[in-house]
Each structure stands twice: as C-alpha cells, then as structure tokens.
Scaffold this active site. Structure first.
Site, PDB file in Angstrom:
ATOM      1  N   HIS A 173    -136.180  89.701  18.429  1.00 55.79           N
ATOM      2  CA  HIS A 173    -136.789  88.639  19.240  1.00 55.79           C
ATOM      3  C   HIS A 173    -136.211  88.760  20.557  1.00 55.79           C
ATOM      4  O   HIS A 173    -136.980  88.750  21.611  1.00 55.79           O
ATOM      5  CB  HIS A 173    -136.318  87.279  18.682  1.00 55.79           C
ATOM      6  CG  HIS A 173    -137.210  86.810  17.498  1.00 55.79           C
ATOM      7  ND1 HIS A 173    -136.699  85.806  16.597  1.00 55.79           N
ATOM      8  CD2 HIS A 173    -138.392  87.445  17.125  1.00 55.79           C
ATOM      9  CE1 HIS A 173    -137.522  85.888  15.592  1.00 55.79           C
ATOM     10  NE2 HIS A 173    -138.477  86.664  15.787  1.00 55.79           N
ATOM     11  N   ARG A 184    -154.579  65.024   7.353  1.00 52.92           N
ATOM     12  CA  ARG A 184    -153.422  65.130   6.893  1.00 52.92           C
ATOM     13  C   ARG A 184    -153.383  66.278   5.784  1.00 52.92           C
ATOM     14  O   ARG A 184    -152.497  65.995   4.883  1.00 52.92           O
ATOM     15  CB  ARG A 184    -153.112  63.627   6.242  1.00 52.92           C
ATOM     16  CG  ARG A 184    -153.094  62.692   7.334  1.00 52.92           C
ATOM     17  CD  ARG A 184    -152.289  61.481   6.877  1.00 52.92           C
ATOM     18  NE  ARG A 184    -152.005  60.557   8.134  1.00 52.92           N
ATOM     19  CZ  ARG A 184    -153.078  59.529   8.246  1.00 52.92           C
ATOM     20  NH1 ARG A 184    -154.211  59.352   7.371  1.00 52.92           N
ATOM     21  NH2 ARG A 184    -152.817  58.895   9.160  1.00 52.92           N
ATOM     22  N   GLU A 195    -136.594  77.426   3.564  1.00 53.06           N
ATOM     23  CA  GLU A 195    -135.398  78.156   4.351  1.00 53.06           C
ATOM     24  C   GLU A 195    -134.256  77.408   4.686  1.00 53.06           C
ATOM     25  O   GLU A 195    -133.899  77.312   5.748  1.00 53.06           O
ATOM     26  CB  GLU A 195    -136.137  78.860   5.611  1.00 53.06           C
ATOM     27  CG  GLU A 195    -135.253  79.780   6.142  1.00 53.06           C
ATOM     28  CD  GLU A 195    -135.647  80.570   7.401  1.00 53.06           C
ATOM     29  OE1 GLU A 195    -136.908  81.282   7.475  1.00 53.06           O
ATOM     30  OE2 GLU A 195    -135.222  80.601   8.615  1.00 53.06           O
ATOM     31  N   ARG A 203    -133.914  82.316   2.234  1.00 49.31           N
ATOM     32  CA  ARG A 203    -134.955  82.874   2.801  1.00 49.31           C
ATOM     33  C   ARG A 203    -134.751  83.253   4.369  1.00 49.31           C
ATOM     34  O   ARG A 203    -135.449  84.209   4.892  1.00 49.31           O
ATOM     35  CB  ARG A 203    -135.975  81.799   3.077  1.00 49.31           C
ATOM     36  CG  ARG A 203    -137.433  82.082   3.493  1.00 49.31           C
ATOM     37  CD  ARG A 203    -138.487  81.284   3.129  1.00 49.31           C
ATOM     38  NE  ARG A 203    -139.623  81.879   3.696  1.00 49.31           N
ATOM     39  CZ  ARG A 203    -140.769  81.428   3.650  1.00 49.31           C
ATOM     40  NH1 ARG A 203    -141.205  80.138   2.950  1.00 49.31           N
ATOM     41  NH2 ARG A 203    -141.915  81.901   4.050  1.00 49.31           N
ATOM     42  N   LYS A 217    -140.702  89.130  -1.677  1.00 48.97           N
ATOM     43  CA  LYS A 217    -140.825  88.042  -0.780  1.00 48.97           C
ATOM     44  C   LYS A 217    -140.960  86.744  -1.797  1.00 48.97           C
ATOM     45  O   LYS A 217    -140.493  85.822  -1.632  1.00 48.97           O
ATOM     46  CB  LYS A 217    -141.689  88.276   0.336  1.00 48.97           C
ATOM     47  CG  LYS A 217    -142.101  87.066   1.015  1.00 48.97           C
ATOM     48  CD  LYS A 217    -142.405  86.835   2.339  1.00 48.97           C
ATOM     49  CE  LYS A 217    -142.416  85.669   3.060  1.00 48.97           C
ATOM     50  NZ  LYS A 217    -143.162  85.588   4.212  1.00 48.97           N
ATOM     51  N   GLU A 263    -141.682  95.571   8.231  1.00 47.49           N
ATOM     52  CA  GLU A 263    -141.460  94.427   7.403  1.00 47.49           C
ATOM     53  C   GLU A 263    -141.054  94.783   5.883  1.00 47.49           C
ATOM     54  O   GLU A 263    -140.353  93.950   5.259  1.00 47.49           O
ATOM     55  CB  GLU A 263    -142.471  93.348   7.555  1.00 47.49           C
ATOM     56  CG  GLU A 263    -142.801  92.939   9.033  1.00 47.49           C
ATOM     57  CD  GLU A 263    -141.877  91.922   9.508  1.00 47.49           C
ATOM     58  OE1 GLU A 263    -140.837  91.526   8.879  1.00 47.49           O
ATOM     59  OE2 GLU A 263    -142.182  91.406  10.645  1.00 47.49           O
TER      60      GLU A 263
HETATM   61  P1  NAD Z   1    -152.300  90.199  14.440  1.00 52.09           P
HETATM   62  O1  NAD Z   1    -152.934  89.225  13.484  1.00 52.09           O
HETATM   63  O2  NAD Z   1    -152.366  89.965  15.776  1.00 52.09           O
HETATM   64  O3  NAD Z   1    -153.083  91.496  13.986  1.00 52.09           O
HETATM   65  C1  NAD Z   1    -152.858  92.575  14.663  1.00 52.09           C
HETATM   66  C2  NAD Z   1    -153.990  93.337  15.307  1.00 52.09           C
HETATM   67  O4  NAD Z   1    -154.737  94.098  14.205  1.00 52.09           O
HETATM   68  C3  NAD Z   1    -154.979  92.241  15.810  1.00 52.09           C
HETATM   69  O5  NAD Z   1    -155.541  92.771  16.990  1.00 52.09           O
HETATM   70  C4  NAD Z   1    -156.091  91.971  14.813  1.00 52.09           C
HETATM   71  O6  NAD Z   1    -157.185  91.832  15.570  1.00 52.09           O
HETATM   72  C5  NAD Z   1    -156.285  93.565  14.325  1.00 52.09           C
HETATM   73  N1  NAD Z   1    -156.692  93.503  12.872  1.00 52.09           N
HETATM   74  C6  NAD Z   1    -156.473  92.738  11.786  1.00 52.09           C
HETATM   75  N2  NAD Z   1    -157.028  93.377  10.728  1.00 52.09           N
HETATM   76  C7  NAD Z   1    -157.488  94.602  11.212  1.00 52.09           C
HETATM   77  C8  NAD Z   1    -158.322  95.440  10.547  1.00 52.09           C
HETATM   78  N3  NAD Z   1    -158.329  95.349   8.809  1.00 52.09           N
HETATM   79  N4  NAD Z   1    -158.532  96.799  10.980  1.00 52.09           N
HETATM   80  C9  NAD Z   1    -158.277  96.810  12.391  1.00 52.09           C
HETATM   81  N5  NAD Z   1    -157.712  95.676  12.924  1.00 52.09           N
HETATM   82  C10 NAD Z   1    -157.210  94.710  12.503  1.00 52.09           C
HETATM   83  O7  NAD Z   1    -150.740  90.641  14.029  1.00 52.09           O
HETATM   84  P2  NAD Z   1    -150.008  90.771  12.561  1.00 52.09           P
HETATM   85  O8  NAD Z   1    -149.270  91.950  12.681  1.00 52.09           O
HETATM   86  O9  NAD Z   1    -151.063  90.858  11.399  1.00 52.09           O
HETATM   87  O10 NAD Z   1    -149.330  89.281  12.366  1.00 52.09           O
HETATM   88  C11 NAD Z   1    -148.132  88.760  13.397  1.00 52.09           C
HETATM   89  C12 NAD Z   1    -148.135  87.439  13.335  1.00 52.09           C
HETATM   90  O11 NAD Z   1    -147.933  86.948  12.230  1.00 52.09           O
HETATM   91  C13 NAD Z   1    -147.311  86.719  14.559  1.00 52.09           C
HETATM   92  O12 NAD Z   1    -147.803  85.893  15.176  1.00 52.09           O
HETATM   93  C14 NAD Z   1    -146.181  86.477  13.577  1.00 52.09           C
HETATM   94  O13 NAD Z   1    -145.585  85.436  14.024  1.00 52.09           O
HETATM   95  C15 NAD Z   1    -146.804  86.068  12.222  1.00 52.09           C
HETATM   96  N6  NAD Z   1    -145.870  86.189  11.049  1.00 52.09           N
HETATM   97  C16 NAD Z   1    -145.986  85.155  10.218  1.00 52.09           C
HETATM   98  C17 NAD Z   1    -145.127  85.170   9.149  1.00 52.09           C
HETATM   99  C18 NAD Z   1    -145.104  84.125   8.220  1.00 52.09           C
HETATM  100  O14 NAD Z   1    -144.333  83.866   7.109  1.00 52.09           O
HETATM  101  N7  NAD Z   1    -146.054  83.059   8.606  1.00 52.09           N
HETATM  102  C19 NAD Z   1    -144.341  86.357   8.579  1.00 52.09           C
HETATM  103  C20 NAD Z   1    -144.344  87.417   9.654  1.00 52.09           C
HETATM  104  C21 NAD Z   1    -145.034  87.221  10.901  1.00 52.09           C
HETATM  105  N1  GLY Z   2    -141.098  86.095   7.805  1.00 46.40           N
HETATM  106  C1  GLY Z   2    -140.198  85.242   7.375  1.00 46.40           C
HETATM  107  C2  GLY Z   2    -140.331  84.273   6.032  1.00 46.40           C
HETATM  108  O1  GLY Z   2    -141.450  84.290   5.840  1.00 46.40           O
HETATM  109  O2  GLY Z   2    -139.516  83.553   5.846  1.00 46.40           O
END
Ligand code: NAD
Ligand code: GLY
Length: 349
Positions: A239, A112, A224, A228, A214, A176
């Site tokens: 998307h 939890r 949100e 947000r 942010k 972003e």
């Molecule tokens: P990711 O986590 O897939 O990383 C991208 C690639 O980079 C992967 O292959 C990873 O292994 C590699 N990588 C990571 N660190 C590295 C480093 N230092 N050196 C070399 N390679 C490295 O993608 P991302 O772009 O980091 O994140 C995208 C994800 O985040 C999506 O699933 C999206 O939905 C989510 N997201 C969440 C929020 C939130 O507010 N929670 C906001 C934006 C995106």
């Molecule tokens: N990535 C959008 C949010 O965190 O609200």
C-alpha cells in the site's frame, strides 16, 4: 429504566464456489448484470448465452479503479430504483475486483440488502476478491474505506474468461495466489513452484487450491477479527508503494509482490524465514514477471506512510510476517529499527 433487545442470530450465509465452465442459469426474478465497458465488449455476448431471467438489465460502468467511487454506486442504485427492483431482485457482478466490490456493496445497501452473485473475470478476482464477502468503494480518504461484509449467494469461476486477460493482470493475480500459499499452505507453494499455469487444467487446479485456502480462512474469521488479516501479507508494504507511486506505476498485485519480498526480508532479519525460502518466493514471483524490488528514495517518509493505512492504528503498524513457508505471524510489535533496517536495504542505490 432499561429496554433490552435480544438479537442472538444464527445466520446461514453458506454458498458454493463453482470452478468450471459457466452453466446455463435461469433466474425467476429481476436481475441486473453489473459490468464495465471492457468486459462487456469482450464477454457480455457469451454471458447472455448462459444467463437468462424473468427480467434482465445490464448496467455498464466505466473501466478503472478511479471509478470505484460513490458516483458509480449511485449509477447502480439509480438504475435499480428506475427499473423498480425490489428485495427479491438480484445483482450479478461480471468483471474484475472493482466491479465485484461495487456490485456487492450496492447489493448490501439497496433496500437494506439484496442478494448478489459473483462471476469474476480476472485471475485476482477469481482467487481472491470474489470470495469472502468484502465489498466496498474508495473515497478521497483512501481505498476501500467505505464498505460492508455481504456474502454472495454463489460464485461462478470460469477460467475461460482469463484467455483475454493481459499478461500483467494475470501476474497481479499470481501475486495474490503466492500470498495465499506462503501464509497458509506449504504443499500448495511446492505445487506452484512446479506448475505450468499456461496449462488450462493446471490453472484450474491452482484456482481451486487458492480459493479453498481463502475459503478456509474466511470460515474461521469472516469479519477479520484475527487470522483473516494474514491475507494482507505483502499489503502493508504494498500500500505504501502504491501511495508513493500515486497508484500509477504498479498494478495492485505488482505492489503486493514487492511487499511480499519486503515482508520476507523482515522475516529473515527476525530469523522466522531462511534466506533460501525468501529466495524461492522471489523466484516464483519473478517467473510471472512480477516486480520484486523498489527504490525507496526517502526511508523515513516511507515509514511514516505506513500510518496512513487504515489497517494501522494511530501508534502501531500491523505487519504480516511469514514464519517459513505455510505459516504466518500477525504482529504490531516489530520495532522501528528492524523495519528501517529492511527499508534501508531497498534505499541503497
Ligand atoms: P479490475 O477489476 O480493475 O480489473 C483489471 C482490468 O482487467 C480492468 O481493466 C478490467 O476491465 C480488465 N478485465 C477484467 N476481466 C477481463 C478479462 N477477462 N479480459 C480482459 N480484461 C479484463 O482489477 P482486479 O485486479 O480484478 O481487482 C482489483 C480490485 O479488487 C481492487 O479494487 C481491490 O481493492 C479489490 N479487491 C478486493 C478484495 C476483496 O476481498 N473484496 C480482495 C482483493 C482485491
Ligand atoms: N483480500 C483480503 C481479504 O479478503 O480478507
């Protein structure tokens, strides 16, 4: 008959985001570092020179958005049960947004809810995904459709990790950052126009400004209910582009870059943005080799796909349309004609 449960809560979920070389930290509890095979190979050894704990475990997942699913969450939870993690134990997300979202989600549901911290290693996760407590996973119905708001106890952003990041992944993070500047922070946008992100000090400053932007939004609207949603600027179109290209052609941030250009076209059509402003934003995205155009084959089908997005209600689509640079409007009142006018511009080829 009636039984009332009065649960007025005052919760302090405040935390710090430290943007600096990772300090040495000792945790007087059981810790699991959740990472993936790529990040582990590149940086786990370094991390283990910094992080120590009473008992330390490492859970290494497969790398990729396609593994952001129930099976990976089960792998994490099973390992925690097998190693007798309790409610005082803690998780550390060590990777990009995929690892961060899944670690946070696992922490939110294990017994939890237990604590976790974020050590993001991509630019996108440093400026966006690790901040604000959105956690989750994908399922067959779509991306991030299962999840929870669960704030980390701390975020440690060490720009050193970005030295191994592929250029395309770096660009995806820039998209972003541009999103944050255009929607909320004009002076940050002007700073970005002149900034050289190859310079480590400048990069650190840019990360700080993006995170601050942010953080200010999250403080106003954690869950949100309103403002947000503006952080989805570029995402409504993005998307659909990801869907139409089966999540293969573009990284998420790249689709967002095209989405930003499309949202700007709507803003120009509505006289909310000048053509010069839209051009400046496009130029900034292109400076980081981000794509800014997309050939739409079937504009009607593109429009229909908006309705599959979870951020759209059944009968209306929420658009995030900038108002110049530094301000934004969240609206579900844009008529189809305006959107089709813009889509048709991308359909002329
Ligand atoms: P990711 O986590 O897939 O990383 C991208 C690639 O980079 C992967 O292959 C990873 O292994 C590699 N990588 C990571 N660190 C590295 C480093 N230092 N050196 C070399 N390679 C490295 O993608 P991302 O772009 O980091 O994140 C995208 C994800 O985040 C999506 O699933 C999206 O939905 C989510 N997201 C969440 C929020 C939130 O507010 N929670 C906001 C934006 C995106
Ligand atoms: N990535 C959008 C949010 O965190 O609200």
């Amino acid at each position: 008959m009636q039984v009332n449960i009065t649960l007025k809560k005052v919760v302090d979920d405040s935390y710090n985001i430290i943007i600096d070389t990772l300090p040495k930290i000792y945790f007087d509890t059981k810790i699991a570092i959740i990472t993936n095979s790529t990040v582990s190979k590149l940086h786990l050894e370094y991390l283990l020179t910094k992080i120590s704990a009473k008992e330390l475990h490492v859970i290494t997942l497969k790398d990729g958005e396609e593994y952001k699913n129930q099976e990976s969450i089960d792998t994490i939870l099973n390992s925690l049960f097998e190693n007798r993690f309790n409610r005082k134990s803690m998780l550390i997300a060590f990777g990009g947004g995929v690892i961060g979202d899944m670690t946070g989600f696992s922490a939110s549901i294990y017994q939890r809810g237990i604590d976790f911290i974020q050590i993001p290693t991509t630019l996108l996760s440093q400026v966006d995904a690790s901040v604000g407590g959105k956690t989750g996973m994908n399922n067959r119905y779509g991306k991030n459709l299962v999840g929870a708001f669960h704030q980390p106890k701390a975020v440690y952003i060490d720009p050193y990790f970005l030295t191994t990041l592929p250029n395309r992944e770096f660009g995806a993070g820039v998209a972003e950052i541009v999103k944050m500047a255009v929607t909320f922070n004009k002076s940050f946008f002007e700073f970005l126009e002149k900034a050289n992100l190859k310079n480590a000090n400048v990069l650190q400053e840019v990360i700080k400004r993006a995170v601050q932007t942010k953080a200010d939004v999250v403080v106003k609207d954690e869950k949100e209910h309103g403002i947000r949603a503006a952080l989805n600027y570029g995402h409504t179109f993005g998307h659909v582009i990801e869907n139409k290209t089966k999540y293969k052609k573009f990284l998420h941030g790249e689709a967002v870059a095209i989405g930003i250009v499309m949202a700007n076209e709507v803003a120009v059509k509505m006289n909310q943005m000048t053509m010069e402003e839209a051009f400046k934003i496009k130029q900034l995205l292109e400076k980081y080799n981000l794509p800014t155009t997309f050939e739409i084959d079937d504009v009607e089908s593109f429009y229909e796909t908006f309705f599959l997005d979870k951020k759209s209600s059944d009968s209306s689509i929420t658009f995030i349309i900038p108002k110049g640079i530094g301000d934004v409007v969240i609206t579900d009142k844009i008529d189809k004609e305006t959107i089709m006018y813009v889509l048709n511009k991308f359909g002329e080829h």
